[in-house]
Motif scaffolding. Structure first.
Motif, PDB file in Angstrom:
ATOM      1  N   GLN A  50      33.572  42.539  -6.383  1.00  0.00           N
ATOM      2  CA  GLN A  50      33.314  42.151  -4.995  1.00  0.00           C
ATOM      3  C   GLN A  50      31.814  42.108  -4.701  1.00  0.00           C
ATOM      4  O   GLN A  50      31.331  41.231  -3.980  1.00  0.00           O
ATOM      5  CB  GLN A  50      34.009  43.117  -4.039  1.00  0.00           C
ATOM      6  N   VAL A  51      31.073  43.065  -5.268  1.00  0.00           N
ATOM      7  CA  VAL A  51      29.620  43.049  -5.103  1.00  0.00           C
ATOM      8  C   VAL A  51      29.037  41.797  -5.764  1.00  0.00           C
ATOM      9  O   VAL A  51      28.181  41.109  -5.201  1.00  0.00           O
ATOM     10  CB  VAL A  51      28.982  44.317  -5.702  1.00  0.00           C
ATOM     11  N   ALA A  52      29.496  41.502  -6.967  1.00  0.00           N
ATOM     12  CA  ALA A  52      28.996  40.336  -7.697  1.00  0.00           C
ATOM     13  C   ALA A  52      29.275  39.036  -6.949  1.00  0.00           C
ATOM     14  O   ALA A  52      28.469  38.103  -6.979  1.00  0.00           O
ATOM     15  CB  ALA A  52      29.621  40.285  -9.090  1.00  0.00           C
ATOM     16  N   GLN A  53      30.414  38.983  -6.247  1.00  0.00           N
ATOM     17  CA  GLN A  53      30.819  37.780  -5.520  1.00  0.00           C
ATOM     18  C   GLN A  53      30.343  37.794  -4.064  1.00  0.00           C
ATOM     19  O   GLN A  53      30.716  36.926  -3.284  1.00  0.00           O
ATOM     20  CB  GLN A  53      32.335  37.635  -5.572  1.00  0.00           C
ATOM     21  N   LYS A  54      29.517  38.771  -3.715  1.00  0.00           N
ATOM     22  CA  LYS A  54      28.938  38.906  -2.377  1.00  0.00           C
ATOM     23  C   LYS A  54      29.988  39.065  -1.278  1.00  0.00           C
ATOM     24  O   LYS A  54      29.794  38.624  -0.149  1.00  0.00           O
ATOM     25  CB  LYS A  54      28.034  37.706  -2.065  1.00  0.00           C
ATOM     26  N   GLN A  55      31.080  39.720  -1.624  1.00  0.00           N
ATOM     27  CA  GLN A  55      32.117  40.021  -0.637  1.00  0.00           C
ATOM     28  C   GLN A  55      31.841  41.343   0.059  1.00  0.00           C
ATOM     29  O   GLN A  55      32.482  41.674   1.048  1.00  0.00           O
ATOM     30  CB  GLN A  55      33.497  40.039  -1.310  1.00  0.00           C
ATOM     31  N   THR A  56      30.920  42.106  -0.473  1.00  0.00           N
ATOM     32  CA  THR A  56      30.498  43.370   0.117  1.00  0.00           C
ATOM     33  C   THR A  56      29.035  43.587  -0.265  1.00  0.00           C
ATOM     34  O   THR A  56      28.615  43.184  -1.360  1.00  0.00           O
ATOM     35  CB  THR A  56      31.377  44.533  -0.391  1.00  0.00           C
ATOM     36  N   GLU A  57      28.259  44.151   0.648  1.00  0.00           N
ATOM     37  CA  GLU A  57      26.837  44.339   0.347  1.00  0.00           C
ATOM     38  C   GLU A  57      26.597  45.379  -0.734  1.00  0.00           C
ATOM     39  O   GLU A  57      25.750  45.206  -1.611  1.00  0.00           O
ATOM     40  CB  GLU A  57      26.072  44.733   1.622  1.00  0.00           C
ATOM     41  N   PHE A  58      27.329  46.498  -0.651  1.00  0.00           N
ATOM     42  CA  PHE A  58      27.145  47.569  -1.623  1.00  0.00           C
ATOM     43  C   PHE A  58      28.498  48.068  -2.106  1.00  0.00           C
ATOM     44  O   PHE A  58      29.508  47.943  -1.402  1.00  0.00           O
ATOM     45  CB  PHE A  58      26.355  48.733  -1.012  1.00  0.00           C
ATOM     46  N   GLY A  59      28.512  48.604  -3.299  1.00  0.00           N
ATOM     47  CA  GLY A  59      29.728  49.176  -3.861  1.00  0.00           C
ATOM     48  C   GLY A  59      29.479  50.589  -4.340  1.00  0.00           C
ATOM     49  O   GLY A  59      28.334  50.983  -4.606  1.00  0.00           O
ATOM     50  N   TRP A  60      30.544  51.343  -4.420  1.00  0.00           N
ATOM     51  CA  TRP A  60      30.514  52.697  -4.975  1.00  0.00           C
ATOM     52  C   TRP A  60      31.428  52.664  -6.184  1.00  0.00           C
ATOM     53  O   TRP A  60      32.633  52.492  -6.057  1.00  0.00           O
ATOM     54  CB  TRP A  60      31.008  53.697  -3.931  1.00  0.00           C
ATOM     55  N   ALA A  61      30.851  52.770  -7.382  1.00  0.00           N
ATOM     56  CA  ALA A  61      31.642  52.506  -8.579  1.00  0.00           C
ATOM     57  C   ALA A  61      31.199  53.377  -9.744  1.00  0.00           C
ATOM     58  O   ALA A  61      30.075  53.885  -9.782  1.00  0.00           O
ATOM     59  CB  ALA A  61      31.529  51.026  -8.954  1.00  0.00           C
ATOM     60  N   ASP A  62      32.087  53.494 -10.714  1.00  0.00           N
ATOM     61  CA  ASP A  62      31.839  54.308 -11.893  1.00  0.00           C
ATOM     62  C   ASP A  62      30.831  53.613 -12.810  1.00  0.00           C
ATOM     63  O   ASP A  62      30.906  52.400 -13.040  1.00  0.00           O
ATOM     64  CB  ASP A  62      33.166  54.525 -12.629  1.00  0.00           C
ATOM     65  N   SER A  63      29.889  54.370 -13.334  1.00  0.00           N
ATOM     66  CA  SER A  63      28.807  53.793 -14.130  1.00  0.00           C
ATOM     67  C   SER A  63      29.283  53.100 -15.410  1.00  0.00           C
ATOM     68  O   SER A  63      28.765  52.020 -15.749  1.00  0.00           O
ATOM     69  CB  SER A  63      27.765  54.872 -14.456  1.00  0.00           C
ATOM     70  N   PRO A  64      30.239  53.654 -16.173  1.00  0.00           N
ATOM     71  CA  PRO A  64      30.723  52.913 -17.342  1.00  0.00           C
ATOM     72  C   PRO A  64      31.300  51.538 -16.985  1.00  0.00           C
ATOM     73  O   PRO A  64      31.092  50.568 -17.716  1.00  0.00           O
ATOM     74  CB  PRO A  64      31.802  53.841 -17.912  1.00  0.00           C
ATOM     75  N   ALA A  65      31.985  51.446 -15.858  1.00  0.00           N
ATOM     76  CA  ALA A  65      32.504  50.151 -15.421  1.00  0.00           C
ATOM     77  C   ALA A  65      31.358  49.208 -15.064  1.00  0.00           C
ATOM     78  O   ALA A  65      31.425  47.995 -15.308  1.00  0.00           O
ATOM     79  CB  ALA A  65      33.425  50.336 -14.215  1.00  0.00           C
ATOM     80  N   LEU A  66      30.286  49.759 -14.506  1.00  0.00           N
ATOM     81  CA  LEU A  66      29.097  48.959 -14.181  1.00  0.00           C
ATOM     82  C   LEU A  66      28.480  48.387 -15.455  1.00  0.00           C
ATOM     83  O   LEU A  66      28.101  47.204 -15.505  1.00  0.00           O
ATOM     84  CB  LEU A  66      28.109  49.837 -13.422  1.00  0.00           C
ATOM     85  N   LEU A  67      28.393  49.187 -16.504  1.00  0.00           N
ATOM     86  CA  LEU A  67      27.832  48.712 -17.759  1.00  0.00           C
ATOM     87  C   LEU A  67      28.640  47.540 -18.314  1.00  0.00           C
ATOM     88  O   LEU A  67      28.068  46.519 -18.732  1.00  0.00           O
ATOM     89  CB  LEU A  67      27.809  49.850 -18.799  1.00  0.00           C
ATOM     90  N   LYS A  68      29.944  47.670 -18.309  1.00  0.00           N
ATOM     91  CA  LYS A  68      30.801  46.600 -18.819  1.00  0.00           C
ATOM     92  C   LYS A  68      30.655  45.340 -17.972  1.00  0.00           C
ATOM     93  O   LYS A  68      30.667  44.218 -18.479  1.00  0.00           O
ATOM     94  CB  LYS A  68      32.261  47.067 -18.839  1.00  0.00           C
ATOM     95  N   SER A  69      30.512  45.511 -16.668  1.00  0.00           N
ATOM     96  CA  SER A  69      30.395  44.370 -15.762  1.00  0.00           C
ATOM     97  C   SER A  69      29.096  43.607 -15.996  1.00  0.00           C
ATOM     98  O   SER A  69      29.068  42.381 -16.024  1.00  0.00           O
ATOM     99  CB  SER A  69      30.475  44.845 -14.302  1.00  0.00           C
ATOM    100  N   VAL A  70      27.996  44.356 -16.157  1.00  0.00           N
ATOM    101  CA  VAL A  70      26.711  43.719 -16.442  1.00  0.00           C
ATOM    102  C   VAL A  70      26.785  42.979 -17.777  1.00  0.00           C
ATOM    103  O   VAL A  70      26.305  41.839 -17.915  1.00  0.00           O
ATOM    104  CB  VAL A  70      25.576  44.756 -16.454  1.00  0.00           C
ATOM    105  N   ALA A  71      27.394  43.620 -18.766  1.00  0.00           N
ATOM    106  CA  ALA A  71      27.505  43.005 -20.093  1.00  0.00           C
ATOM    107  C   ALA A  71      28.316  41.712 -20.051  1.00  0.00           C
ATOM    108  O   ALA A  71      28.096  40.800 -20.860  1.00  0.00           O
ATOM    109  CB  ALA A  71      28.133  43.985 -21.072  1.00  0.00           C
ATOM    110  N   SER A  72      29.234  41.621 -19.099  1.00  0.00           N
ATOM    111  CA  SER A  72      30.059  40.410 -18.974  1.00  0.00           C
ATOM    112  C   SER A  72      29.354  39.308 -18.186  1.00  0.00           C
ATOM    113  O   SER A  72      29.906  38.224 -18.012  1.00  0.00           O
ATOM    114  CB  SER A  72      31.392  40.751 -18.292  1.00  0.00           C
ATOM    115  N   GLY A  73      28.147  39.615 -17.687  1.00  0.00           N
ATOM    116  CA  GLY A  73      27.369  38.603 -16.991  1.00  0.00           C
ATOM    117  C   GLY A  73      27.326  38.727 -15.484  1.00  0.00           C
ATOM    118  O   GLY A  73      26.741  37.867 -14.816  1.00  0.00           O
ATOM    119  N   MET A  74      27.919  39.762 -14.927  1.00  0.00           N
ATOM    120  CA  MET A  74      27.901  39.906 -13.472  1.00  0.00           C
ATOM    121  C   MET A  74      26.499  40.281 -12.992  1.00  0.00           C
ATOM    122  O   MET A  74      25.841  41.150 -13.578  1.00  0.00           O
ATOM    123  CB  MET A  74      28.903  40.967 -13.017  1.00  0.00           C
ATOM    124  N   PRO A  75      26.021  39.654 -11.897  1.00  0.00           N
ATOM    125  CA  PRO A  75      24.666  39.901 -11.386  1.00  0.00           C
ATOM    126  C   PRO A  75      24.606  41.154 -10.514  1.00  0.00           C
ATOM    127  O   PRO A  75      24.415  41.081  -9.298  1.00  0.00           O
ATOM    128  CB  PRO A  75      24.379  38.638 -10.573  1.00  0.00           C
TER     129      PRO A  75
END
Length: 334
Positions: A83-108
């Motif tokens: 949702q953060v990547a798609q600008k559906q919410t300004e900020f997110g509260w999320a687990d860091s390992p999931a953040l790493l995987k998301s960045v690796a998949s190309g999410m901004p």
């Protein structure tokens, strides 16, 4: 299923922020006239770890930074980051390992700091199972959810503690069904976040829950923290600074006034856990912040450890440096 807060609830929350009716820090509350509406999407439905956000909302810390904050429930860290990547919410509260995987998949997206520096990843079980160390898991069945960081790193955690993967039977369980699987005796233990699940399980079953933390036995993965879209950081870095500043204050002050934080969440959140469960969850979450720095202030070493573990055991491809995932410039010592 938890629902997004109603308009009446949000109006009440903003009234508290504007008037300072929430407590002694009323002088910190600013007028909501002209403030920017900002949404924070949680990693899950409201539980005790989230109480500092509601505390900051009630005390007016976000309003003082020119922010009209709306807090909405999430449905897993991965979905929140999306949702953060798609600008559906300004900020997110999320687990860091999931953040790493998301960045690796190309999410901004980037982390603005992990607030739970000691990860809550654990194995949970009822006290009558007489499990005291990882070695006691030999011959036991453990429920886990394929795709999450706990499941991915569990085999390595076993080996780090002298066990072979074949010593433990892993049963695949949907995330929403893990607590029921344990309560009904379908598994001896489950992988999960102890600060959230253990008080919930005890409340549902009346039985004492004990845990083995990954971090206490050689494997620490950074926990939940703030996530922002890289375009937001480029176009409006001041908004991110204000949001992080208010969040750091909310967590710092909530740690000094846990009853007040529980009260604020009970008042402003919808479908939150019973107060006694919420209190236990927050009490278990606060020590995970760490004591060496302000909330959300991390080190390269902490991020490097998590990146390395994810690269070695959770198929994080081309990991790179911590700065590929985390911007240290927003969370300061204050």
């Amino acid at each position: 299923m938890k629902r997004t807060a109603t308009a009446l609830l949000l109006s009440t929350a903003l009234l508290f922020a504007a008037t300072g009716c929430g407590g002694d820090d009323s002088s910190d509350a600013g007028s909501d006239g002209g403030n920017k509406s900002v949404t924070l999407t949680l990693n899950w439905v409201p539980y005790g770890e989230h109480a500092p956000f509601y505390y900051g909302l009630k005390k007016g810390y976000y309003a003082a930074e020119g922010i009209d904050l709306k807090i909405q429930p999430g449905n897993g860290s991965g979905n929140t980051i999306k949702q953060v990547a798609q600008k559906q919410t300004e900020f997110g509260w999320a687990d860091s390992p999931a953040l790493l995987k998301s960045v690796a998949s190309g999410m901004p997206v980037r982390s603005l700091g992990s607030y739970l520096e000691k990860g809550p990843a654990s194995v949970e079980f009822f006290a009558d199972k007489n499990i005291k160390t990882p070695a006691d898991l030999k011959g036991k069945t453990v429920g886990g959810t394929p795709g999450d960081a706990l499941y991915a790193t569990f085999p390595a955690w076993l080996e780090k503690n002298g066990l072979k993967q074949s010593d433990v039977k892993v049963v695949n369980v949907d995330a929403a069904g893990k607590i029921a699987a344990l309560a009904e005796g379908k598994v001896d233990a489950i992988m999960g976040f102890f600060h959230d699940q253990a008080p919930t399980i005890e409340n549902k079953t009346g039985k004492k829950v004990e845990v083995l933390l990954f971090a206490d036995y050689g494997m620490n993965l950074l926990g939940t923290g703030l996530v922002a879209n890289t375009e937001t950081l480029e176009k409006d870095p001041e908004l991110a600074r204000k949001f992080v500043r208010a969040t750091q204050k909310s967590w710092t002050e909530a740690a000094k006034d846990a009853p007040g934080a529980v009260s604020a969440m009970s008042e402003l959140a919808e479908n939150e856990p019973p107060a006694e469960v919420l209190t236990k969850q927050l009490a278990l979450a606060l020590p995970l912040i760490g004591t060496d720095a302000a909330p959300g202030v991390n080190t390269d070493a902490q991020w490097s450890e998590t990146v390395d573990l994810m690269a070695r055991y959770a198929e994080l491809k081309n990991p790179g440096a911590p700065t590929a995932y985390w911007d240290a410039s927003y969370a300061t010592q204050g």
